[in-house]
Structures are given as C-alpha cells and as structure tokens.
Enzyme design. Structure first.
Site, short mmCIF file in Angstrom:
data_model
loop_
_atom_site.label_atom_id
_atom_site.label_comp_id
_atom_site.label_asym_id
_atom_site.label_seq_id
_atom_site.Cartn_x
_atom_site.Cartn_y
_atom_site.Cartn_z
N SER A 15 0.81 -1.23 0.00
CA SER A 15 0.00 0.00 0.00
C SER A 15 0.84 1.28 0.00
O SER A 15 1.80 1.41 0.77
CB SER A 15 -0.93 0.01 1.21
OG SER A 15 -1.67 1.22 1.23
N THR A 62 -8.90 -2.25 2.94
CA THR A 62 -8.66 -2.84 1.63
C THR A 62 -8.90 -4.35 1.69
O THR A 62 -9.43 -4.86 2.69
CB THR A 62 -7.23 -2.48 1.14
OG1 THR A 62 -7.10 -2.90 -0.22
CG2 THR A 62 -6.14 -3.09 1.98
N LYS A 66 -13.49 -5.24 2.93
CA LYS A 66 -14.43 -4.16 2.60
C LYS A 66 -15.88 -4.51 2.96
O LYS A 66 -16.67 -3.62 3.27
CB LYS A 66 -14.33 -3.80 1.12
CG LYS A 66 -13.05 -3.05 0.75
CD LYS A 66 -12.97 -2.79 -0.74
CE LYS A 66 -11.62 -2.28 -1.17
NZ LYS A 66 -11.46 -0.83 -1.02
N ASP A 102 -14.33 4.79 -2.72
CA ASP A 102 -13.85 4.11 -3.93
C ASP A 102 -14.63 4.55 -5.16
O ASP A 102 -14.07 4.64 -6.26
CB ASP A 102 -13.98 2.59 -3.77
CG ASP A 102 -12.86 1.98 -2.94
OD1 ASP A 102 -11.74 2.54 -2.95
OD2 ASP A 102 -13.10 0.97 -2.27
N GLY A 233 -4.33 1.38 -11.17
CA GLY A 233 -5.23 1.92 -10.15
C GLY A 233 -4.66 3.04 -9.31
O GLY A 233 -5.27 3.41 -8.30
#
Length: 266
Positions: A15, A62, A66, A102, A233
C-alpha cells in the site's frame, strides 16, 4: 496528542496510502500519522473498538475486509449502504461510521483520462470487494451496458441481484467492450498471470487495472503489447484517499502537478 490513522488489509505491505496521507499531513501541518497494519479477520472487532475509544482516529479498508468489516460498524453512509462496501471508517457523534470513497476514486480517475464512457460498454473481471463501487461509478458515468465475469458464478449472481442491469458472462468468454476493468487481486505479484486470451481483441480498447503496485500487471502489459490504452489503479487510489482525507479532516487536499509528479512516478 498525535492522531493515528491506518490502512488495514491482508496483504497490505504494497500500500502507498501511508505515503499519500503523511504527505498531506505534513503539507497541512497536522499532528497526525498514518500507518499500515496487516490483520486477521478475527482482529476486526478490536480495531473498531480502538476507533470507538479514540486510540485510532480513522482507518482505510482494503482487500479482503471491505464487506467483512460492516457487521462491526454502527452506521453506514448512503453510498456504503448501496454498495455494501466500506473503505473508510471514522467516529462521528459517538458512532463508528463506514463510508465509501472508492466510487469517487474510480470516477475521478476515469474523468482524468478524458475518455468519454457515455453510451459505451464495460466488462468487469471479478466480483470482489471493490466491484460494487466500480459498478456504481460506471452507472454514474452513463454506460450503455455493463458485463461482469467471475470464476465463481455465484458471486457474480449476487451482484446481479443488487444491480439488475448487469449481464453475466461465463468466465473465459469475451464480449465486445469499450473498457475492460480488472478487479481481481491476481496481479499483486509480478509473476501472477490472468488466464484470458486478449489477442482476439482487434480494435483499440481501454484497459483499467485496479491494482497499482506493481504498476504494470500482466493484464496491462499484454494490453500494451497489443496496442491498447492502459491505466493502473494509482489515480483511483489517490482520489479515494483525497475523499477519505476530506471525511476525516473537513479539508479536500490538493492533487496538483507537484503532488502527481511525486506519486505517479514511483
């Protein structure tokens, strides 16, 4: 007292969220710190309790938590309720709230490309935690058709029940699309391969991968070799972080050229 924020998941070592949030903390002279923490599912209630008692001021969530975190929360935002997907958690009026940034992250990353998706067709690979957010964002971008394909048909079917306009495609089959989105965690390791034959796609298409680290997955690499437009992403990560920061601090941080030069060239 230093306020503490976390990204939780499993795995979470890849991350970049701490780097982003700590940059904004420094930029805005905030006495706060953001760290990553790999968890087992059984530890979720303890993390929520830490928010409740003020030890932690907020968390990002994450893979694979979720949805799994939802039963431990007091309240969901309208968007988190709709998607049944939570990636941002905080305390408000003595209640632990689950929210979803998101959807915003995906929408903004697509808008940044300048690609117009109105009346276009999307194919989503996967049916995991981030997919409801992607579907909601695509609906907001007014696509004509959204297809989904997943190795486990049952999970795709569950999503179709929530989003009736979805059409399920058998895994391994490809339909005509304008944008294809990989939302499967296969690709987090450089050696991961996605078992889909992309050579049959002749026209230039847009390939989006929700994974950002590594920056080029096998999925994107094959697409690039075959002349397609690609995007990982990272912008989705940046924009969902921007919205989470606003929820926590009441301040929407800058995503300017200086910032992007630092975080998109890693």
């Amino acid at each position: 007292m230093t306020k503490k924020y976390l990204i939780i998941g499993n795995p979470v070592s890849h991350s970049l969220s701490p780097k982003i949030h700590n940059y904004w903390f420094k930029q805005n002279k905030m006495n706060s710190v953001y760290e990553k923490k790999e968890l087992a599912e059984k530890e979720l209630p303890d993390i929520i309790q830490n928010i409740r008692n003020g030890e932690i001021s907020g968390i990002n969530v994450t893979v694979p938590f979720k949805q799994k975190i939802i039963p431990f929360l007091d309240k969901l935002s309208k968007l988190a309720k709709k998607t049944q997907s939570v990636n941002t958690v905080y305390l408000k009026d003595n209640e632990v709230v689950g929210d979803n940034t998101d959807v915003y992250g995906f929408e903004q990353s697509i808008k940044k490309t300048g690609i117009e998706l109105n009346d276009k067709v999307a194919l989503i690979l996967g049916a995991g935690g981030v997919v409801p957010s992607i579907i909601s964002a695509l609906e907001g971008l007014f696509l004509r058709k959204i297809y989904i394909t997943n190795r486990t048909f049952k999970k795709a079917k569950q999503l179709q029940e929530k989003y009736p306009n979805l059409e399920i495609v058998k895994w391994g089959e490809l339909v005509k699309f304008d944008i294809i989105i990989n939302a499967i965690s296969v690709g987090l390791r450089v050696e991961d391969k996605l078992d889909l034959d992309l050579k049959k796609i002749n026209e230039k298409k847009f390939f989006f991968d929700t994974i950002y680290n590594p920056p080029e997955t096998d999925f994107l690499n094959k697409a690039k070799i075959n002349g397609h437009l690609t995007m990982n992403g990272k912008f989705m990560l940046i924009y969902q972080a921007q919205k989470a920061f606003e929820l926590w601090h009441g301040l929407l941080p800058d995503v300017n050229e200086k910032f992007l030069n630092i975080f998109t060239n890693d």
